[in-house]
Scaffold this motif. Sequence first.
Motif, mmCIF file in Angstrom:
data_model
loop_
_atom_site.group_PDB
_atom_site.id
_atom_site.type_symbol
_atom_site.label_atom_id
_atom_site.label_comp_id
_atom_site.label_asym_id
_atom_site.label_seq_id
_atom_site.Cartn_x
_atom_site.Cartn_y
_atom_site.Cartn_z
ATOM 1 N N GLU A 206 -9.373 8.132 16.571
ATOM 2 C CA GLU A 206 -8.656 7.991 17.838
ATOM 3 C C GLU A 206 -7.293 8.670 17.771
ATOM 4 O OE1 GLU A 206 -7.717 6.813 21.759
ATOM 5 O OE2 GLU A 206 -9.582 7.175 20.644
ATOM 6 N N ALA A 207 -6.620 8.569 16.628
ATOM 7 C CA ALA A 207 -5.320 9.224 16.467
ATOM 8 C C ALA A 207 -5.468 10.740 16.564
ATOM 9 C CB ALA A 207 -4.697 8.828 15.130
ATOM 10 N N ARG B 249 -1.116 5.108 8.208
ATOM 11 C CA ARG B 249 -0.646 4.801 9.562
ATOM 12 C C ARG B 249 0.869 4.939 9.657
ATOM 13 N NH1 ARG B 249 -5.061 1.120 8.986
ATOM 14 N NH2 ARG B 249 -6.205 0.638 10.925
ATOM 15 N N ASP B 250 1.573 4.380 8.669
ATOM 16 C CA ASP B 250 3.039 4.440 8.687
ATOM 17 C C ASP B 250 3.541 5.871 8.641
ATOM 18 O OD1 ASP B 250 3.996 1.727 8.846
ATOM 19 O OD2 ASP B 250 3.230 1.399 6.820
ATOM 20 N N VAL B 251 2.906 6.696 7.821
ATOM 21 C CA VAL B 251 3.335 8.091 7.680
ATOM 22 C C VAL B 251 3.131 8.849 8.988
ATOM 23 C CG1 VAL B 251 2.880 10.269 6.484
ATOM 24 C CG2 VAL B 251 2.933 8.128 5.189
ATOM 25 N N LEU B 252 1.985 8.669 9.614
ATOM 26 C CA LEU B 252 1.719 9.353 10.888
ATOM 27 C C LEU B 252 2.660 8.878 11.983
ATOM 28 C CD1 LEU B 252 -2.192 9.414 10.896
ATOM 29 C CD2 LEU B 252 -0.645 11.328 10.469
ATOM 30 N N LEU B 253 2.914 7.566 12.029
ATOM 31 C CA LEU B 253 3.819 7.051 13.058
ATOM 32 C C LEU B 253 5.228 7.601 12.867
ATOM 33 C CD1 LEU B 253 4.148 5.230 15.509
ATOM 34 C CD2 LEU B 253 4.607 3.318 13.950
ATOM 35 N N ALA B 254 5.682 7.690 11.633
ATOM 36 C CA ALA B 254 7.008 8.250 11.362
ATOM 37 C C ALA B 254 7.071 9.716 11.789
ATOM 38 C CB ALA B 254 7.337 8.120 9.879
ATOM 39 N N TYR B 255 6.018 10.460 11.516
ATOM 40 C CA TYR B 255 5.991 11.881 11.834
ATOM 41 C C TYR B 255 6.075 12.111 13.344
ATOM 42 C CZ TYR B 255 4.234 16.708 11.991
ATOM 43 O OH TYR B 255 4.091 18.055 12.212
ATOM 44 N N THR C 236 8.724 8.242 4.336
ATOM 45 C CA THR C 236 7.897 7.055 4.535
ATOM 46 C C THR C 236 6.855 6.941 3.427
ATOM 47 O OG1 THR C 236 8.209 7.253 6.928
ATOM 48 C CG2 THR C 236 6.405 5.853 6.172
ATOM 49 N N LEU C 237 6.276 8.058 3.055
ATOM 50 C CA LEU C 237 5.336 8.084 1.942
ATOM 51 C C LEU C 237 6.014 7.596 0.666
ATOM 52 C CD1 LEU C 237 2.359 9.175 1.522
ATOM 53 C CD2 LEU C 237 3.433 11.241 0.613
ATOM 54 N N ASN C 238 7.246 8.008 0.448
ATOM 55 C CA ASN C 238 7.994 7.598 -0.729
ATOM 56 C C ASN C 238 8.299 6.102 -0.702
ATOM 57 O OD1 ASN C 238 9.244 8.096 -3.193
ATOM 58 N ND2 ASN C 238 11.216 8.570 -2.263
ATOM 59 N N ALA C 239 8.626 5.579 0.474
ATOM 60 C CA ALA C 239 8.862 4.143 0.595
ATOM 61 C C ALA C 239 7.594 3.370 0.256
ATOM 62 C CB ALA C 239 9.329 3.812 2.011
ATOM 63 N N GLY C 240 6.457 3.893 0.695
ATOM 64 C CA GLY C 240 5.190 3.259 0.356
ATOM 65 C C GLY C 240 4.902 3.312 -1.125
ATOM 66 N N ARG C 241 5.325 4.415 -1.770
ATOM 67 C CA ARG C 241 5.126 4.514 -3.216
ATOM 68 C C ARG C 241 5.790 3.354 -3.942
ATOM 69 N NH1 ARG C 241 7.092 9.579 -6.902
ATOM 70 N NH2 ARG C 241 8.931 9.416 -5.599
ATOM 71 N N MET C 242 6.958 2.908 -3.471
ATOM 72 C CA MET C 242 7.654 1.799 -4.126
ATOM 73 C C MET C 242 6.821 0.525 -4.079
ATOM 74 S SD MET C 242 10.217 3.335 -5.230
ATOM 75 C CE MET C 242 10.886 4.972 -4.973
ATOM 76 N N ILE C 243 6.118 0.319 -2.977
ATOM 77 C CA ILE C 243 5.255 -0.863 -2.869
ATOM 78 C C ILE C 243 4.043 -0.710 -3.778
ATOM 79 C CG2 ILE C 243 3.730 -2.138 -1.306
ATOM 80 C CD1 ILE C 243 5.758 -1.735 0.878
#
Length: 677
Positions: free
Chosen positions: A401-402, A354-360, A465-472
Amino acid sequence: MSEKNNSGREPYVIAVVGAGPRGTSVLERLAAELRRTQSHSRKITVVVYDVHDPGAGHVWSTAQSRLFLMNTPAGFPTVAPVRTHPDEPGLSFDQWRAAGGDGAALSSVERTELEQMERGSYPPRALYGRYLRHVFDGSVAALRSHEAVSEVRFERAEVTALHRGEADYLLQAHPVDGTRPHPRRSGSEFELRADAVVLALGHVSARLNPSQGAMAQAADDAGLLYQGPNVPGDVAWDKVPGGETVLVRGLGLNFFDVMVALTVGRGGQFNEINGGPGRALEYWPTGREPRIVAASRRGTPYRAKSCIEDFIPGSVRLRYLDGEVLVQRVAEARMLNPEATVRFDAHVWPLLHRDVLLAYYSTAARRHPSRFEVDPDEFVDMLTEALDAEHQAGSQVWLQEARRLVGELAPAMGFLDVPGLGHPFAEQGFPSLKAYQKAVMEYLEYDAISSVEGEKDPLKMAIATLNAGRMIVKDLLAEGLISDESRLAEVQGWFEPLVEGLASGPPLQRIEELAALARAKVVEFIGPDPEFEIDVPTGMFTASSPWVDAPAYTARTLIEAMMPANRVLQTDSPLLRQLLDDGLAAAFTMRNDQGEPIPGQGLDVVGEPYRMVDARGLAHRAIFVLGLQLSSAQWGTAIAAQAGAPLDGAARTLGDAQDIAREVLRMSQVKDLVQPR
């Protein structure tokens, strides 16, 4: 005779095996912990071992070619917390850069590199090695000046064996030729009894895997040149023949070292031309270059990093993936089931997706408003509402839906297939080599344009954003909150290669250079899912792709563009082999979805700091592991600590070093130690 303090006790001996970045961090943290401790009833001795120069170690050798660049900008890496007091021996690399070397005796080349460098620059690896040596020297000096320290010494030697004693550990080491004699040496070896041992081994040699071993043997039988996985600075590049075709397997980070070593390293030149991103350089050959023919499973090189100063742009926000919420979820589940975990595909990826798509699409709404059929801000609001919607068990219903929203209201943008980014030419066939070279060139040029756009580019922001998620995800894995079967099949199975290829790529400079070499016909690309073989009748290496309709390439040289495998069961390190063979160490065991044991890449460890576990499942009292051999307990241990980040987050390596420093100092003051098992 051993030095004793007023209490009559001999110093507590700490052996640090490995003087590279991880070992240096341990010394720096020891010095920091001693500064904040009031009194010490027993003195300590620190002995550090490495066959390579201290600080720089192996990978960051100051003697390697200046052509080999770091893959992180200057503002990112560190082996010490950010300096806040002038007396601290450690500081971040960017602080060292800003301080003009912090008083280090630099060569004219190093001074020039520092003067020309900015926070967002990608430094030569040799220069980072000089920074590491500076921190090592400062940490040793700080330790030696402390009243609680009896001695600190560096032994240029390889520790080849480690044995358990009744109340300590016995280390056996082989000195490097030319080192000074030592009273404890016997013949070609010397021994040390240590109360605590820190294994900070870093990159060690590894045996070839079965496929590589078979290729190496067949190449030897046919009189061909096979270069197995290796540290680029260790390769004898002059043995690679010029003017011939050379096959290169791998288009990851090591490929770019191969590329520059065989082109600029032989006198070739890149010259700036006014062609715009992707066409900013042209290459002037010398004729001594080989024809480099490269391939990887994805068929393309790693994507370039964005032209920004920060490792992750400050504008990146994770709206859906919240590590603390997941931790709380597991904590609640463990009230009923102590073994409860989360699965990556089911519980983590839907949030990060979701975060990646929203950022895009948010970035696209600002950058490309004409591609939307409605007001771009209205589209983002509608997309956010779809992503926010709660569903019962159908956690992926939002995705449908997206897709519908994008198809109806932003058809010009198309729906971003995030997993598909890892295989840009999947299921595409190419009628000729020429057609495939053209496709890769377009890919490189688009990637260069995207990198220049930085935070304005939708795709690069999705990747950030994907990279930020990788840290988590790294934190969740380190805390043991993701199940073994999920890590094996999902994180390592598809997410890790995806994010590595998208977010861990080279600086833009390397993509521009690769594009210039491709235009000059010095580099060609084979295609996805390559097949490398040796043709017995001709006695040549061959390489082809099932997705490119063309004759196979042939060559007398094959280079594996990758580092030696970081798997303890594949190691060729005499020390690790002895520990495993004697049952003093064991590979970490994971469980697949059938409950079957699967050996992990790293050593079996327990607790924090990480104590090594033996083959019986018993933890050593005072053998601690730091760095690459923790690859089963952590993920991404090869990545440097991030300057200024929390020690339990993106600077976890420093946190690990601090935990070790505190524990060995605590143990050195305990009067009645339990004997080691």
